[in-house]
Design a protein around this motif. Sequence first.
Motif, PDB file in Angstrom:
ATOM      1  N   SER A 122      13.709   1.057  -1.566  1.00  0.00           N
ATOM      2  CA  SER A 122      15.023   0.878  -2.176  1.00  0.00           C
ATOM      3  C   SER A 122      15.009   0.016  -3.422  1.00  0.00           C
ATOM      4  N   HIS A 123      13.829  -0.517  -3.830  1.00  0.00           N
ATOM      5  CA  HIS A 123      13.838  -1.394  -5.011  1.00  0.00           C
ATOM      6  C   HIS A 123      12.499  -1.468  -5.746  1.00  0.00           C
ATOM      7  N   SER A 124      11.555  -0.599  -5.455  1.00  0.00           N
ATOM      8  CA  SER A 124      10.226  -0.685  -6.073  1.00  0.00           C
ATOM      9  C   SER A 124       9.867   0.638  -6.740  1.00  0.00           C
ATOM     10  N   GLY A 125       8.802   0.591  -7.544  1.00  0.00           N
ATOM     11  CA  GLY A 125       8.377   1.793  -8.227  1.00  0.00           C
ATOM     12  C   GLY A 125       6.964   1.681  -8.753  1.00  0.00           C
ATOM     13  N   VAL A 126       6.379   2.824  -9.067  1.00  0.00           N
ATOM     14  CA  VAL A 126       5.041   2.892  -9.639  1.00  0.00           C
ATOM     15  C   VAL A 126       5.030   4.019 -10.661  1.00  0.00           C
ATOM     16  N   LYS A 127       4.198   3.846 -11.698  1.00  0.00           N
ATOM     17  CA  LYS A 127       4.128   4.854 -12.746  1.00  0.00           C
ATOM     18  C   LYS A 127       2.732   4.823 -13.355  1.00  0.00           C
ATOM     19  N   LEU A 128       2.281   5.972 -13.784  1.00  0.00           N
ATOM     20  CA  LEU A 128       0.945   6.067 -14.357  1.00  0.00           C
ATOM     21  C   LEU A 128       0.987   5.669 -15.826  1.00  0.00           C
ATOM     22  N   CYS A 129       0.183   4.685 -16.195  1.00  0.00           N
ATOM     23  CA  CYS A 129       0.138   4.202 -17.575  1.00  0.00           C
ATOM     24  C   CYS A 129      -0.609   5.188 -18.457  1.00  0.00           C
ATOM     25  N   HIS A 133      -8.681   2.821 -16.108  1.00  0.00           N
ATOM     26  CA  HIS A 133      -8.517   3.982 -15.235  1.00  0.00           C
ATOM     27  C   HIS A 133      -8.429   3.570 -13.766  1.00  0.00           C
ATOM     28  N   ARG A 134      -8.656   2.291 -13.466  1.00  0.00           N
ATOM     29  CA  ARG A 134      -8.568   1.788 -12.092  1.00  0.00           C
ATOM     30  C   ARG A 134      -7.411   0.795 -11.951  1.00  0.00           C
ATOM     31  N   CYS A 135      -6.504   0.818 -12.892  1.00  0.00           N
ATOM     32  CA  CYS A 135      -5.380  -0.127 -12.900  1.00  0.00           C
ATOM     33  C   CYS A 135      -4.101   0.597 -12.465  1.00  0.00           C
ATOM     34  N   MET A 136      -3.380  -0.023 -11.557  1.00  0.00           N
ATOM     35  CA  MET A 136      -2.106   0.526 -11.069  1.00  0.00           C
ATOM     36  C   MET A 136      -0.964  -0.316 -11.622  1.00  0.00           C
ATOM     37  N   GLU A 137      -0.032   0.347 -12.291  1.00  0.00           N
ATOM     38  CA  GLU A 137       1.130  -0.351 -12.851  1.00  0.00           C
ATOM     39  C   GLU A 137       2.312  -0.156 -11.910  1.00  0.00           C
ATOM     40  N   THR A 138       2.808  -1.243 -11.359  1.00  0.00           N
ATOM     41  CA  THR A 138       3.877  -1.154 -10.356  1.00  0.00           C
ATOM     42  C   THR A 138       4.762  -2.387 -10.431  1.00  0.00           C
ATOM     43  N   ALA A 197       6.703  -6.106   2.224  1.00  0.00           N
ATOM     44  CA  ALA A 197       5.634  -6.032   1.227  1.00  0.00           C
ATOM     45  C   ALA A 197       4.572  -5.012   1.619  1.00  0.00           C
ATOM     46  N   GLU A 198       4.263  -4.904   2.916  1.00  0.00           N
ATOM     47  CA  GLU A 198       3.241  -3.957   3.367  1.00  0.00           C
ATOM     48  C   GLU A 198       3.609  -2.528   3.007  1.00  0.00           C
ATOM     49  N   LYS A 199       4.868  -2.183   3.220  1.00  0.00           N
ATOM     50  CA  LYS A 199       5.302  -0.815   2.912  1.00  0.00           C
ATOM     51  C   LYS A 199       5.249  -0.552   1.404  1.00  0.00           C
ATOM     52  N   ILE A 200       5.649  -1.538   0.617  1.00  0.00           N
ATOM     53  CA  ILE A 200       5.643  -1.349  -0.840  1.00  0.00           C
ATOM     54  C   ILE A 200       4.229  -1.084  -1.342  1.00  0.00           C
ATOM     55  N   LEU A 201       3.271  -1.908  -0.910  1.00  0.00           N
ATOM     56  CA  LEU A 201       1.897  -1.739  -1.376  1.00  0.00           C
ATOM     57  C   LEU A 201       1.306  -0.429  -0.875  1.00  0.00           C
ATOM     58  N   GLN A 202       1.534  -0.102   0.388  1.00  0.00           N
ATOM     59  CA  GLN A 202       0.987   1.136   0.945  1.00  0.00           C
ATOM     60  C   GLN A 202       1.510   2.353   0.192  1.00  0.00           C
ATOM     61  N   ASP A 203       2.816   2.409  -0.035  1.00  0.00           N
ATOM     62  CA  ASP A 203       3.399   3.551  -0.743  1.00  0.00           C
ATOM     63  C   ASP A 203       2.974   3.577  -2.210  1.00  0.00           C
ATOM     64  N   ALA A 204       2.845   2.391  -2.816  1.00  0.00           N
ATOM     65  CA  ALA A 204       2.430   2.336  -4.220  1.00  0.00           C
ATOM     66  C   ALA A 204       1.018   2.896  -4.385  1.00  0.00           C
ATOM     67  N   LYS A 213      -8.402  -1.087  -8.488  1.00  0.00           N
ATOM     68  CA  LYS A 213      -9.068  -2.387  -8.568  1.00  0.00           C
ATOM     69  C   LYS A 213      -8.182  -3.450  -9.209  1.00  0.00           C
ATOM     70  N   HIS A 214      -7.244  -3.021 -10.015  1.00  0.00           N
ATOM     71  CA  HIS A 214      -6.357  -3.957 -10.709  1.00  0.00           C
ATOM     72  C   HIS A 214      -4.903  -3.530 -10.509  1.00  0.00           C
ATOM     73  N   CYS A 215      -4.010  -4.492 -10.505  1.00  0.00           N
ATOM     74  CA  CYS A 215      -2.579  -4.204 -10.381  1.00  0.00           C
ATOM     75  C   CYS A 215      -1.823  -4.981 -11.450  1.00  0.00           C
ATOM     76  N   ALA A 216      -1.173  -4.252 -12.336  1.00  0.00           N
ATOM     77  CA  ALA A 216      -0.350  -4.867 -13.380  1.00  0.00           C
ATOM     78  C   ALA A 216       1.102  -4.868 -12.915  1.00  0.00           C
ATOM     79  N   LEU A 217       1.609  -6.041 -12.554  1.00  0.00           N
ATOM     80  CA  LEU A 217       3.007  -6.170 -12.115  1.00  0.00           C
ATOM     81  C   LEU A 217       3.878  -6.378 -13.345  1.00  0.00           C
ATOM     82  N   SER A 218       3.920  -5.329 -14.158  1.00  0.00           N
ATOM     83  CA  SER A 218       4.653  -5.410 -15.420  1.00  0.00           C
ATOM     84  C   SER A 218       5.341  -4.100 -15.752  1.00  0.00           C
TER      85      SER A 218
END
Length: 762
Positions: A404-411, A435-440, A472-479, A508-513
């Motif tokens: 209900s409040h999170s998201g992920v997108k491919l950079c 190529h191993r960075c997740m933006e969420t 938090a567990e659900k957000i990371l798992q779904d992301a 390997k990396h997560c950009a919370l931006s």
Amino acid sequence: MCTFGASATTTRVLVFLLCVVKDVCTLDTKGPEDAHRAPEGCLMSLWHGRLYLYSAVALGFGIWLSLQVAFKKKSFAKQVGPWVCKAVRTSGPSQEKDAVLHVSGVKIFYGSQTGTAKGFAKDLSDDVKALGIAAEVIDMKDYDPDDRLADECSNKSVCVFLVATYTDGQPTENAEWFCKWLEEASTDFRYGKTYLRGLRYAVFGLGNSVYVGHYNTVGKDVDKWLWMLSGMRILTRGEGDCNVTKSRNGSVQADFQAWKVKFLSRLQDLAKGEKKSSTGSCKSGSGSCKSRTKRSQGQSEEEKAALHDNFEAELVESSSDEEESALPEESQSGSVVDVEDLGRIMNSVRKAKSRDEGRGDGQMVKLSKVNGVKKIENEGERREMITPALREALTKQGYKLIGSHSGVKLCRWTKSMLRGRGGCYKHTFYGIESHRCMETTPSLACANKCVFCWRHHTNPVGTEWHWKMDPAEKILQDALEKHQNMIRQFRGVPGVKQERYEEGLAVKHCALSLVGEPIMYPEINAFLRLLHTHRISSFLVTNAQFPQEIRNLVPVTQLYVSVDASTKDSLKKIDRPLFRDFWPRFLDSLKALGEKRQRTVYRLTLVKAWNVEELQAYSDLIALGQPDFIEVKGVTYCGESSASSLTMANVPWHQEVVAFVQQLADMLPQYEIACEHEHSNCLLIAHTKFKVDGEWWTWIDYERFQELVEAHERSGGQRSFSALDYTARTPGWALFGAHEQGFDPADTRFQRRNKTKDISGC
């Protein structure tokens, strides 16, 4: 026949007068013996009875004159031809009513900054014309109220004002003069309180409820000023809320549509000549009173809740014509409110305020002196941050929404590095594998409305968390799952390297931006710990409005603070923060950043003609927070947006960014320019403590960081570590001044070329 009647009546009057004379003459004749004195006696009797004679003559003349007038009217009616009489007989009451024009047209005034109000005006105009009523859309800047507004009082038009509230509760640029004139006229004795008597008007305001101190103030003020000049409100003031989480109908567009339906219905009533639903003189048990009560009960709660918060404005405001008619005539006059009605009015004020306070998220709130909103208690289940309208808008932009409040997108840099076309500036500066960075983000909401926001403000805004919260567990798992699914879509795509495709599936990396303010998420520390448990590095970006949350953060691989301006005025202009005390919060956030032992970064976004001249002020801010690194990047133009006036003219050239960075570095004794990424128009200034034996160590040893943070967690936070404990040497191609200008030589530079055929001739 009429002449004969008049003559006969005149003869009767003359006979009556002769009888009176005869009676007077015979008053003194006693018998036959006095007959020889009759002429002399008659004259003397007339003289003595002259008063009766005069009265009789006057009475007769008056009767004769009245009869003459009556007979002339009758004679004129009979002289009209039979065909005219037939036409009069065939024209019943309905035809006479239709012949009367009650509404000559609708004039729609708009005050718009981003174009929303202008679009509403055109939409309303089309619907009004569909009813067969003339409509005109007017830009407030092109209208002189001093010369023309008073004319609207007598030409049977209806005026609609669609006005937006801009920065600090001020009117938009095109509505400034109109509102200024209206405000001055409402208190100027030279115009008088009845200057706009006869003006029929309706107001719809556009605002954002996150700006608690001045939500929809322009709409409220315009409504109040028109009322003070004796304008007649035909419909309750409407309020559109750009804050989708608080909007009564889900969006400002839906708010306007709901108000428009009521306006068009009211307009049709006015066109038929229906002014009010009842006369206002309700007696107990009367049918009109019952009718009005029934209509009032059917009235929407939205209309009743449109009252002002203060009592003075409440006397100005009325929720509808039905409510106006229910008030005594004395209270409607605008000068006196009956004491008996005062209690009822105050009760309605309290009820309306209670509805507003508890509206939307099921949580009672009240205003605080500093930041606007303060929790009191929960009254039920909170609302979801992602509304259906917001979900639709973000999905169209390519977001994969989570809960209900999170998201992920491919950079786009992830896609680029999968093809071997180079990584982002984080790869150049810190060794991230793009190529191993997740933006969420665990929070799509933000506390700023920056002019260069690349999401065009489709995400919600707020100053605190007041939505439902996902674990938090659900957000990371779904992301992770959604990110991997997007990577899988590149399987077999031409140009994608197989080894990088396989590596890309393992984040390997997560950009919370991605968007919003991740630090607003109440379980942000739990989310960071989960990332580190999965041996994923964390790069968290905050907008420097939550200093206490920064202090409470667990160790982060690299913590960013956006420093978009260096002075209070320019920060307000560029970031457009929601907090009233945004500047003290901003400074305190920088101080909180300086207290962190892990890697910290100031991120400066240069907006040409906005903040590139503030070198000394930037230097002072850097001394305040003592960051490890300073990223300076030219603003990215993301296309035309109604929410921002940013254009390509505000985007600095790379040479201009380099010149700014060189001047800034010269003012900082403990900092030097370390790296450059020309492709992103970005440079890195680093603290000299990362320069060891003449070599820069700005890259990150990610495995070492995971070991350190694991030991930190095992010790319950007792075993700390610093930024220098997990550094790695920066390769030569990433350094400032290198021939590659920050492009990894292991990849192939890809540049799009204009292949448009030259048709210029010559």
